[in-house]
Scaffold this motif. Structure first.
Motif, PDB file in Angstrom:
ATOM      1  N   ASP A 248       0.847  -1.194   0.000  1.00  0.00           N
ATOM      2  CA  ASP A 248       0.000   0.000   0.000  1.00  0.00           C
ATOM      3  C   ASP A 248       0.886   1.249   0.000  1.00  0.00           C
ATOM      4  O   ASP A 248       1.805   1.360   0.815  1.00  0.00           O
ATOM      5  CB  ASP A 248      -0.878  -0.041   1.259  1.00  0.00           C
ATOM      6  CG  ASP A 248      -1.908   1.070   1.282  1.00  0.00           C
ATOM      7  OD1 ASP A 248      -1.978   1.849   0.305  1.00  0.00           O
ATOM      8  OD2 ASP A 248      -2.647   1.151   2.287  1.00  0.00           O
ATOM      9  N   THR A 250      -0.199   4.279   0.587  1.00  0.00           N
ATOM     10  CA  THR A 250      -0.786   5.334   1.425  1.00  0.00           C
ATOM     11  C   THR A 250       0.149   5.845   2.534  1.00  0.00           C
ATOM     12  O   THR A 250       0.287   7.069   2.707  1.00  0.00           O
ATOM     13  CB  THR A 250      -2.109   4.836   2.041  1.00  0.00           C
ATOM     14  OG1 THR A 250      -2.949   4.361   0.989  1.00  0.00           O
ATOM     15  CG2 THR A 250      -2.813   5.934   2.806  1.00  0.00           C
ATOM     16  N   SER A 270       0.324  -3.578  -8.849  1.00  0.00           N
ATOM     17  CA  SER A 270      -0.643  -3.621  -7.763  1.00  0.00           C
ATOM     18  C   SER A 270      -0.642  -2.307  -6.994  1.00  0.00           C
ATOM     19  O   SER A 270      -0.586  -2.294  -5.786  1.00  0.00           O
ATOM     20  CB  SER A 270      -0.264  -4.739  -6.807  1.00  0.00           C
ATOM     21  OG  SER A 270       1.058  -4.488  -6.344  1.00  0.00           O
ATOM     22  N   GLU A 272      -1.806   0.418  -5.019  1.00  0.00           N
ATOM     23  CA  GLU A 272      -2.999   0.766  -4.263  1.00  0.00           C
ATOM     24  C   GLU A 272      -2.676   1.867  -3.267  1.00  0.00           C
ATOM     25  O   GLU A 272      -1.591   1.909  -2.686  1.00  0.00           O
ATOM     26  CB  GLU A 272      -3.582  -0.463  -3.556  1.00  0.00           C
ATOM     27  CG  GLU A 272      -2.729  -1.034  -2.462  1.00  0.00           C
ATOM     28  CD  GLU A 272      -3.444  -2.188  -1.755  1.00  0.00           C
ATOM     29  OE1 GLU A 272      -3.974  -1.938  -0.663  1.00  0.00           O
ATOM     30  OE2 GLU A 272      -3.444  -3.303  -2.285  1.00  0.00           O
ATOM     31  N   PHE A 273      -3.648   2.810  -3.152  1.00  0.00           N
ATOM     32  CA  PHE A 273      -3.461   3.936  -2.233  1.00  0.00           C
ATOM     33  C   PHE A 273      -4.807   4.587  -1.978  1.00  0.00           C
ATOM     34  O   PHE A 273      -5.739   4.475  -2.777  1.00  0.00           O
ATOM     35  CB  PHE A 273      -2.482   4.957  -2.814  1.00  0.00           C
ATOM     36  CG  PHE A 273      -2.935   5.569  -4.114  1.00  0.00           C
ATOM     37  CD1 PHE A 273      -2.695   4.920  -5.322  1.00  0.00           C
ATOM     38  CD2 PHE A 273      -3.599   6.780  -4.135  1.00  0.00           C
ATOM     39  CE1 PHE A 273      -3.122   5.472  -6.525  1.00  0.00           C
ATOM     40  CE2 PHE A 273      -4.024   7.347  -5.330  1.00  0.00           C
ATOM     41  CZ  PHE A 273      -3.786   6.683  -6.529  1.00  0.00           C
ATOM     42  N   ASP A 274      -4.888   5.291  -0.864  1.00  0.00           N
ATOM     43  CA  ASP A 274      -6.079   6.049  -0.502  1.00  0.00           C
ATOM     44  C   ASP A 274      -6.004   7.419  -1.179  1.00  0.00           C
ATOM     45  O   ASP A 274      -5.099   8.202  -0.873  1.00  0.00           O
ATOM     46  CB  ASP A 274      -6.119   6.202   1.027  1.00  0.00           C
ATOM     47  CG  ASP A 274      -7.270   7.086   1.484  1.00  0.00           C
ATOM     48  OD1 ASP A 274      -8.051   7.559   0.620  1.00  0.00           O
ATOM     49  OD2 ASP A 274      -7.377   7.299   2.709  1.00  0.00           O
TER      50      ASP A 274
END
Ligand SMILES: [Zn+2]
Ligand SMILES: [Zn+2]
Length: 346
Positions: A248, A250, A270, A272-274
């Protein structure tokens, strides 16, 4: 065609075996290179374990000595010490090439292995070989005084982190984070430190702290420690993320200062982050891949000036399958270089 020996894999997951391959005869702009050392890149492992293309000869960061030159070659002579990276040709006319970003050529750069020659369409085979033939425009002079085996990884791992560090104008007074301490990460620390930045390594394993400080990091943060990560919030001008395992992003976006940039190089499959971690603090998420010819030359000049090379473990070329297996489990500090003077059946 001319014949040379190389370590070749026939199919996905198959071991590398010593065998004869064909290279093109020299064109006017070509040089023939007797390869002395070839770095072992994570891309080599991915190609061997994945989609190839097969048959595959990996190796796209190597050094050697020119043994023959074409009639139009001007920058090299027989005996010149040289280095080659992961691109050996590009269209030369698109906007990317015009900007010196041959690595992003709109008509796709010719990869050192796993690509196709632009002129005759033959597959390219890499530097796990005795000899390579390349156009001089994509060949570089080996910096004098630097250990050749330790220069080889600069040609892929090095330029891959160098170009973003330069693009984001890393220099004195800036705070830089480096995520991951492998082939790319250890060079990112050395470069960012030599450029004058305050450097922090983010790592999953506290055991890597001493090594990072020796390389020039000012501090080490264990990324699995939430309190330690929170303490870094809104701190960094720039973070370069070299970790290849899925993770992640984030926490690293949160660690950026106002208008800071996270450049993610590793785990693109892959990402992915907020998104709110971008919003709060007007932060930027970027990526990059490899480097163009001007940046590669600039990096080599910088390394020459500052005496920077990769930290390598040199293995005889016939231990190539051992090198691949050990790299797969991150058992290397920090890059393998194969001694191509020791080619025999693995
Ligand atoms: Zn590479
Ligand atoms: Zn182009």
């Amino acid at each position: 065609m001319r014949t040379t020996t190389a370590y070749l894999a026939e199919s996905s997951g198959a071991p590398l075996r010593l065998q004869e391959i064909q290279r093109r005869e020299l064109r006017p702009e070509d040089v023939a290179i007797d390869i002395t050392f070839c770095g072992v890149c994570f891309s080599d492992v991915h190609a061997l374990q994945g989609q190839g293309p097969f048959p595959l000869v990996p190796g796209h960061e190597f050094v050697g000595v020119v043994t023959e030159i074409g009639s139009a070659v001007t920058r090299f002579a027989v005996g010149s010490a040289v280095a080659v990276g992961n691109i050996v040709d590009s269209c030369g006319t698109c906007t990317m090439c015009a900007a010196g970003q041959q690595n992003y050529c709109a008509k796709f750069p010719t990869l050192t292995y796993g690509g196709h020659d632009r002129q005759d369409g033959t597959p390219t085979f890499g530097g796990y070989a005795k000899e390579y033939v390349a156009a001089e425009a994509f060949v570089y002079h080996l910096p004098e005084r630097l250990d050749p085996a330790s220069v080889a990884p600069l040609m892929c791992a090095g330029v891959t982190v160098w170009e973003p560090l330069r693009q984001w104008q890393i220099g004195p007074g800036m705070t830089v984070g480096v995520v991951g301490l492998g082939g790319l990460g250890h060079l990112a620390i050395k470069f960012a430190h030599a450029l004058g930045a305050h450097v922090t390594l983010f790592t999953t394993s506290a055991g890597k702290a001493d090594g990072a400080l020796e390389l020039g990091a000012d501090q080490v943060v264990v990324s699995g420690d939430p309190a330690a990560m929170s303490a870094q919030a809104n701190t960094f001008d720039f973070i370069i993320d070299t970790a290849s395992a899925p993770h992640d992003l984030t926490p690293y976006l949160r660690a950026l200062a106002l208008d800071g940039t996270l450049c993610a190089l590793g785990a693109l499959g892959s990402m992915e982050f907020d998104p709110y971690a971008l919003l709060i603090g007007r932060k930027r998420l970027a990526s990059a891949g490899s480097g163009g010819v001007p940046a590669t030359q600039e990096m080599l000049d910088f390394c020459q000036l500052h005496g920077i090379t990769a930290d390598v473990e040199v293995l005889p070329a016939h231990e190539v399958n051992t090198a691949i297996a050990r790299l797969e489990r991150n058992d290397v500090r920090y890059r393998f270089a194969l001694d191509m003077g020791q080619m025999s059946a693995p």
